[in-house]
Write an enzyme that holds these catalytic residues in place. Sequence first.
Site, PDB file in Angstrom:
ATOM      1  N   GLU A  44      56.079  34.876  43.349  1.00  0.00           N
ATOM      2  CA  GLU A  44      57.403  35.341  42.902  1.00  0.00           C
ATOM      3  C   GLU A  44      57.842  34.718  41.584  1.00  0.00           C
ATOM      4  OE1 GLU A  44      56.514  34.565  45.919  1.00  0.00           O
ATOM      5  OE2 GLU A  44      57.191  36.147  47.278  1.00  0.00           O
TER       6      GLU A  44
ATOM      7  N   GLY B 194      55.649  38.361  50.009  1.00  0.00           N
ATOM      8  CA  GLY B 194      56.171  38.753  51.308  1.00  0.00           C
ATOM      9  C   GLY B 194      55.083  38.850  52.374  1.00  0.00           C
TER      10      GLY B 194
ATOM     11  N   GLU C 103      54.696  35.390  53.639  1.00  0.00           N
ATOM     12  CA  GLU C 103      55.919  35.046  54.383  1.00  0.00           C
ATOM     13  C   GLU C 103      55.917  35.721  55.751  1.00  0.00           C
ATOM     14  OE1 GLU C 103      58.462  36.232  51.052  1.00  0.00           O
ATOM     15  OE2 GLU C 103      59.355  34.235  51.099  1.00  0.00           O
TER      16      GLU C 103
ATOM     17  N   ALA D 296      55.970  42.594  48.670  1.00  0.00           N
ATOM     18  CA  ALA D 296      56.944  43.671  48.450  1.00  0.00           C
ATOM     19  C   ALA D 296      56.259  44.873  47.807  1.00  0.00           C
ATOM     20  CB  ALA D 296      58.067  43.170  47.543  1.00  0.00           C
TER      21      ALA D 296
END
Length: 699
Positions: free
Chosen positions: A125, A102, A105, A61
């Site tokens: 995270e 992210g 991911e 992110a």
Amino acid sequence: MTASYSVHGDVAVITLDNPPVNGLGLAARQGIVAGLEQAQADAAVKAIVLTGAGKAFSGGADIKEFGTPKALQDPNLLSVISALEQSTKPVVAAVHSVAMGGGLELSLGCHYRIAAPGAKIALPEVKLGLIPGAGGTQRLPRVLGVEAALNMIVSGEPVNSEMLAALPGQKLFDRMAASPASLMDEALAFARSVADARPLPLVRDLPARHPQGDAYFQFARNMVKGMAKNFPAPAICVDAVEAATRKKFADGMAYERQHFINLMWTSESRALRHLFTAERAASKIPDVPSDTPLREIRKVAVIGAGTMGGGIAMNFLNAGIPVTMLEMKPEALERGVGVMRKNYEAQVAKKKLKADKYEQRMALLSTTLSYGDLKDADLIIEAVFEEIGVKEAVFKQLDAVAKPGAILASNTSTLDVNKIAAFTGRPQDVVGMHFFSPANVMKLLEVVRGEKTAKDVLATVMAVARKIRKTAVVAGVCDGFIGNRMIEQYGRQGGFLLDEGCTPQQVDKAVEKFGVAMGPFRMGDLAGNDIGWAIRKRRYVEKPGMKYSKTADLLCERGRFGQKVGKGWYDYLPGKRDAIPNAEVVAMIEEHRKALGIAPRKISDEEIVQRLVFSLVNEAAHILEEGIANKASDIDVVYIFGYGFPVFRGGPLQYADEFGLFNVVQAMQRFARNPLDDAAFWQPAPLLARLVAEGKTFN
Ligand code: NAI
């Protein structure tokens, strides 16, 4: 442009290009989706490679978007991943350098993954009080196995790509490239080799199973409970990974989403996210541009080989920077170097340091009795006795021998840095570097900016701090700078609490239950009660109207200076740090109370915590208003890294924001009505009153 599109023969390449780490901000997400559409539309394209330019595949992110509407705007990360999965042409992630959060991911939404060796792979995270929110908890167990995936998710720590590739049965990486340099060529070749493969493999279709699920998840929960006191996220990581093994993929995704959102709203996650940005923001000084040219620091000198000098020197040796230590007498040097050796040897014994590393570090150290040997030093840090006359003599000699442009720093904790600077003919080169004891361990460094300190000196010292792995915060010149000026008020409240009916133990326990590492009285015993005594004696002269409890003075009159003499507010057994309550100290406090004619009252833990913490908050508001601190978050950083304030509360000002500043002021007004307290102190600082009136917060 935050993502580019190019075609190499029959393979399209989408390259994230959003420095420094290819954060997945809105423009980057749009870029990926646009690239996918273009590739689907081009009949000549048979396969797609997704990669990152520069120093990362993707760091996840975009922190610049944190907490803004952009972070959620479509296409969000979930829709980008679903677009990857739905691509009718195979997508190969070419992973290198960094694939975190992210970013990882995203790669798990691709049909295939090829990785360069040395890439750092993580789902960090949890360090922000969250769980992965774009399928990480559901997809990683499917490719790595439940245990390896859960270890990564719960710890948040990065693991090297080649270590993951070596796990038996892993499906995270379909290929390992020979080297980062050959990654793109190998990715293109691999993409061509799978161009016609159908059906396209999806991570979501793989099973996630643990042969002894019940026992394993029970074990994992117990482990996590022990280490994650005060933080909800790690336990929820376990639940989410378990959901991957028990639920259908879509239901597992919904479970992850729900808990991700719930965690986003916890004060613990807000605290961690606040500290994440606060720590990074601390190194930015409003009027010092980030491109300020730095002075080169190749050689360091430390004056004084006492408690602080030795620890300060170790920081530089650890970073591979040579240090010269200067003292007045050979015995002092011998003693100082002896303490450093003992410190290193303890680390070697605990296997925290290799013996050859220890020797390398000590080889960087030289000692001297002569100022002439400091003429090559780029940075000289003074840590001699806390007496202005001694500092004057030292800085005059430094002015005479130091080379032009050398930075002259003082580790003083209470003296006026402007005055010290004025002992030299180069006040622009003088700065405070206030380390905390033990200086080789404590993360905090207060960088004290004198009136004349040059901007490039400040910028250089902030960069040096990073090199020696300290978290540096800039403070203006005042008595106590940021941290100690606040702690003085906290200590004063501690004294009033004793006068009114508390025991030291009750106060310490209440604050420690709140989460502070050590209550005020145990802390006093550790630091030495004589230090506070000396400061109070000065205050009695400078500020005769200031109200103090006399208990701490009575304690010092009995020679109870703390751990170093085996007795203070508590007793200490030789070589032990456990605080043992002492009946005589309690009787001393009671007698003093009686002499003042105070009938003791029962004080709740809640009142104890509020009085101590809000005393920090009110003083902090004065400090901010006076410009001693540049921003509220800097003060939180000081208290987290230097004073053991609980991380899950995010610092005193973050805590005040969470508590509600209106409520904080209400409490202060209540305390002001207590005749045994200091009504003048509890007048809300003007800045605090203004924030309340405007409905604003500190952070
Ligand atoms: P210390 O007494 O342990 O060490 C001072 C050393 O300086 C002694 O070894 C002494 O021989 C040497 N020294 C004195 N005058 C000298 C001179 N003219 N030239 C060369 N060497 C000289 O003191 P400590 O605790 O290390 O404190 C040093 C400075 O650090 C003080 O300014 C103190 O306020 C500051 N400080 C101390 C902290 C602490 O927790 N002890 C924390 C932060 C700052």
